[in-house]
Enzyme design. Sequence first.
Site, PDB file in Angstrom:
ATOM      1  N   LYS A  53       0.826  -1.361   0.212  1.00 57.34           N
ATOM      2  CA  LYS A  53       0.156  -0.152  -0.002  1.00 57.34           C
ATOM      3  C   LYS A  53       0.833   1.501  -0.081  1.00 57.34           C
ATOM      4  CE  LYS A  53      -3.807  -2.281   2.197  1.00 57.34           C
ATOM      5  NZ  LYS A  53      -4.724  -2.784   3.402  1.00 57.34           N
ATOM      6  N   GLN A  97      -4.257  -1.228   9.586  1.00 57.77           N
ATOM      7  CA  GLN A  97      -4.407  -2.618   9.030  1.00 57.77           C
ATOM      8  C   GLN A  97      -4.946  -3.318  10.129  1.00 57.77           C
ATOM      9  OE1 GLN A  97      -3.206  -3.479   5.788  1.00 57.77           O
ATOM     10  NE2 GLN A  97      -4.369  -5.505   6.259  1.00 57.77           N
ATOM     11  N   ASP A 120     -10.710   3.347   4.088  1.00 54.97           N
ATOM     12  CA  ASP A 120     -11.105   2.222   3.945  1.00 54.97           C
ATOM     13  C   ASP A 120     -12.595   2.011   3.948  1.00 54.97           C
ATOM     14  OD1 ASP A 120      -9.250   0.029   3.695  1.00 54.97           O
ATOM     15  OD2 ASP A 120      -8.800   0.151   5.883  1.00 54.97           O
TER      16      ASP A 120
END
Length: 281
Positions: A53, A97, A120
């Site tokens: 990422k 994460q 997200d």
Amino acid sequence: MTAQIINGTLLSQQIRADVTQRAKTLTAKGKQPGLAVILVGENPASQVYVRNKVKACEDCGFYSVLENYDATLTESALLAHIDRLNHDPKIHGILVQLPLPSHIDANKVIEAIAAEKDVDGFHISNAGLLMTGQPLFRPCTPYGVMKMLESINYPVRGANAVVVGASNIVGKPQAMLLLQAGATVTICNSKTRDLAAHTRNADILVVATGKRNIVTADMVKPGAAVIDVGMNRDDEGKLCGDVDYLPTKEVAGYITPVPGGVGPMTITMLLVNTIEAAERN
Ligand code: NAP
């Protein structure tokens, strides 16, 4: 019939080229897009995901920070880091994460991220906005799936869509996005009585269970668009999806491979969400 393969790697490159251009425009105005990624602990899979990422951000000209904390980090310390990033004007997107160590409440952490930086799309207010048809951020994986369908000009409106898997990060938001695009949507879960009876009715079949070969060729309607979100390992340790790929490819009209399908699109849509956040800012 052999299915047309929807190449997520190629589509990602096209979308990332556009993101890079938009990042350049913002940077020239002194507003370089910025993403912060937080990793707690040393889960090897998570380490690979966050590295990918961060690298993708750098490749597109974003400012990116990776904050990697020891697994013993307390929940309150993590919340304090999020609060700092919420107030950092260089940061437009914050990603924590998952999974987090068991002593940390993941829901509490997600709710602590400012909704306008929740790239997200997992924050409860973003889930609510999506549910009510006014999405601010679409969760990256289902958003990527919609882009894949768009790339083949699939007529989603009026289609029968079946989503196998009902998680908060994939299955449920996927169903919402398909519904909003006009599909008639069925969501299946582990208690579904006759999975094949549902999947055989699908014009669009999205499979996201983490169960290798849960969908076999005989469960697929000829000509269907089959989107495989799953990420598993086969007997030789190679990455594979939830769909029995080779036989299903001979029945479906369109199919996504694993690897090279939904995976690269997920990271790409994270970049899209971050650039959108920066542009809104
Ligand atoms: P998850 O939270 O474990 O959810 C799995 C879902 O599948 C649950 O809703 C579960 O039903 C359902 N399920 C399990 N067994 C089933 C069965 N026999 N029949 C029908 N439904 C069944 O998983 P997730 O986070 O959504 O991820 C799913 C898969 O996608 C994993 O392999 C993950 O690694 C992969 N993934 C890939 C990407 C990517 O970028 N390619 C991104 C995210 C996830 P219940 O609700 O009844 O438990």
